[in-house]
Write an enzyme that holds these catalytic residues in place. Structure first.
Site, PDB file in Angstrom:
ATOM      1  CB  CYS A  71      -2.007   6.548   2.461  1.00  0.00           C
ATOM      2  SG  CYS A  71      -0.311   6.298   3.025  1.00  0.00           S
ATOM      3  CD  GLU A 109      -1.866   2.086   2.303  1.00  0.00           C
ATOM      4  OE1 GLU A 109      -1.743   3.295   1.980  1.00  0.00           O
ATOM      5  OE2 GLU A 109      -1.899   1.674   3.467  1.00  0.00           O
TER       6      GLU A 109
END
Length: 476
Positions: A281, A247
């Site tokens: 994020c 990720e």
């Protein structure tokens, strides 16, 4: 505050080859020192993981499920300790830290049940009297690398599915927030797993990353980090053909359509944007607001941003803490000042917060009149900065939203189910929130596309990367 920990190898805490200072983002002073691994320390951890592979697999799914439930129980019993550690190391408010630890506990609960459901299947063969049996086996040793911004949730997303699948792990947490992972690994001792099933090493790239990536016994690596680091990991994994899941960065678009509930959208959006000082994020970065609502949205956004209380996250009244370090503070300020120089308007914030003698505090910042090619808009800013522009046409805004190499998350607010469906279908992202930012849950697959990574963490999909599929043709 780290004295009871260290490196964790073969079921026990041990000293490292050196000491590593952990700095407070609030006081800019050392919180303490942790044992730092050498390359030999990491290789010892890998040896322990290799010895644990067979007994961990032989526990079976039901045995590992029971172990993960015991781990979750112990984690819950240490919630106050862990919550305080999260806030101390990151500076985030206690309420956010507590939610993060709860999410980490839930990962172990979820994957305890998934361990019982590693199903195979049987397919009829074209060979008379034959059949295909498809089964799933642990992929092998896992190298797990986590970032500092969610020091509990990120390790849990890797440890829980790996252990459920029967894979021993060598965990390398961020050197900026190692204590949270250490508490979690200490809780794992309550599970009764084989010694070496989980190992922890902190330290430099040469001491930790390099030995893990070079070892052919490591069959999978999982990363949460920047796109640049992910690209390097893919190259390094090729030498020993390791499976990779990661990720990486995001640059989430946010679309506010003209039929949206403005106040509801603002209440949810401002709280989300400035959570963890914007160091998330999946946080919205690029704000596309319909021209008919633009001025009211900016006004409401600014008023809510100005009501945020900055300070030490250990203070219950604080709603936003500091950036993680001085480098982040400097980078954020540079991006904001560059946007203003290029023609953006500073609606609020835009400077290091006054009134603090120490700490990496930056004011909640709102920019308007932002062009799509400005750095603050075109790249992930990873800080407390909302960059706002306007639009009038649905097709236009969807094209602008998709004009990014990233594809982690995206958001839209609308009262129209039809528009919501069109938007979900059109947006290029691994996750889309409609009138909601709630994407991170143990039962849901979390991850992105394109330069935002590959693989998923969470949900039934989250265990797949830790399993190899075996086909057997059986004829009698």
């Amino acid at each position: 505050m780290y004295r009871q920990f260290g490196c964790f190898i073969d079921g026990a805490w041990c000293d490292g080859a050196a000491q590593l200072d952990v700095m407070s983002p609030v006081t800019e002073k050392p919180l303490g020192t942790v044992a730092a691994a050498s390359a030999d320390t990491t290789r010892t951890a890998l040896d322990a993981a290799a010895r644990a592979a067979a007994p961990l697999r032989l526990m079976g799914g039901f045995g590992r499920a029971d172990a993960l439930h015991r781990i979750a129980d112990d984690m819950l019993s240490r919630a106050a300790e862990a919550t305080r550690m999260i806030s101390t190391e990151t500076g985030k408010p206690l309420a956010q830290a507590g939610r993060e630890w709860s999410l980490a506990c839930d990962q172990f609960r979820w994957y305890a049940e998934e361990a019982r459901r590693i199903y195979g299947r049987i397919v009829d063969s074209r060979v008379p009297g034959g059949r295909f049996e498809i089964t799933h086996e642990p992929v092998g040793i896992v190298g797990a690398f986590t970032a500092w911004n969610f020091p509990a949730a990120l390790p849990a997303r890797k440890l829980a599915p790996a252990l459920a699948a029967g894979c021993p792990v060598v965990l390398r947490p961020s050197s900026q927030t190692p204590g949270v992972a250490m508490i979690m690994v200490d809780c794992i001792r309550a599970g009764g797993l084989p010694d070496g099933a989980v190992n922890l090493v902190a330290g430099s790239t040469s001491a930790t990353y390099d030995p893990i990536m070079a070892d052919a016994r490591v069959r999978k690596v999982s990363l949460t980090g920047s796109t640049r680091i992910g690209q390097q990991m893919i190259r390094d994994a090729a030498d020993t053909v390791k499976k990779v899941s990661m990720e990486l960065g995001g640059n989430a678009p946010y679309i506010l359509y003209d039929d949206a509930d403005l106040d509801a959208a603002l209440d949810a959006t401002v709280a989300t944007k400035f959570a963890n000082c914007g160091q998330v994020c999946v946080t919205p970065d690029r704000f596309f607001v319909h021209a008919s609502l633009h001025d009211a949205f900016v006004d409401g956004f600014v008023k809510r941003a100005q009501a945020i209380k900055l300070g030490d996250g250990l203070d219950d009244s604080v709603t936003m803490g500091p950036l993680i370090n001085a480098r982040r503070l400097s980078e954020i300020d540079a991006v904001v000042q560059a946007a203003v120089t290029a023609g953006a308007t500073l609606a609020t914030g835009g400077r290091r917060a006054a009134g603090f003698n120490a700490g990496h505090f930056y004011e909640p910042t709102v920019l308007t009149g932002v062009a799509d090619d400005m750095t603050v808009f075109a790249e992930e800013n990873f800080g407390p900065v909302a960059a706002i522009t306007s639009f009038t046409d649905e097709d236009e805004v969807l094209a602008r939203a998709n004009a990014s190499a990233m594809g982690l998350s995206a958001y839209a607010f609308t009262a129209s189910p039809e528009r919501a469906r069109r938007t979900v279908a059109a947006l290029k992202a691994g996750m889309v929130g409609i009138n909601s930012f709630a994407l991170a849950a143990s039962e849901a697959p979390f991850g992105g596309t394109n330069f935002s990574g590959m693989g998923r963490e969470g949900g039934p999909e989250g265990i797949e990367d830790y399993l190899d599929t075996k086909l057997a043709q059986i004829v009698f």
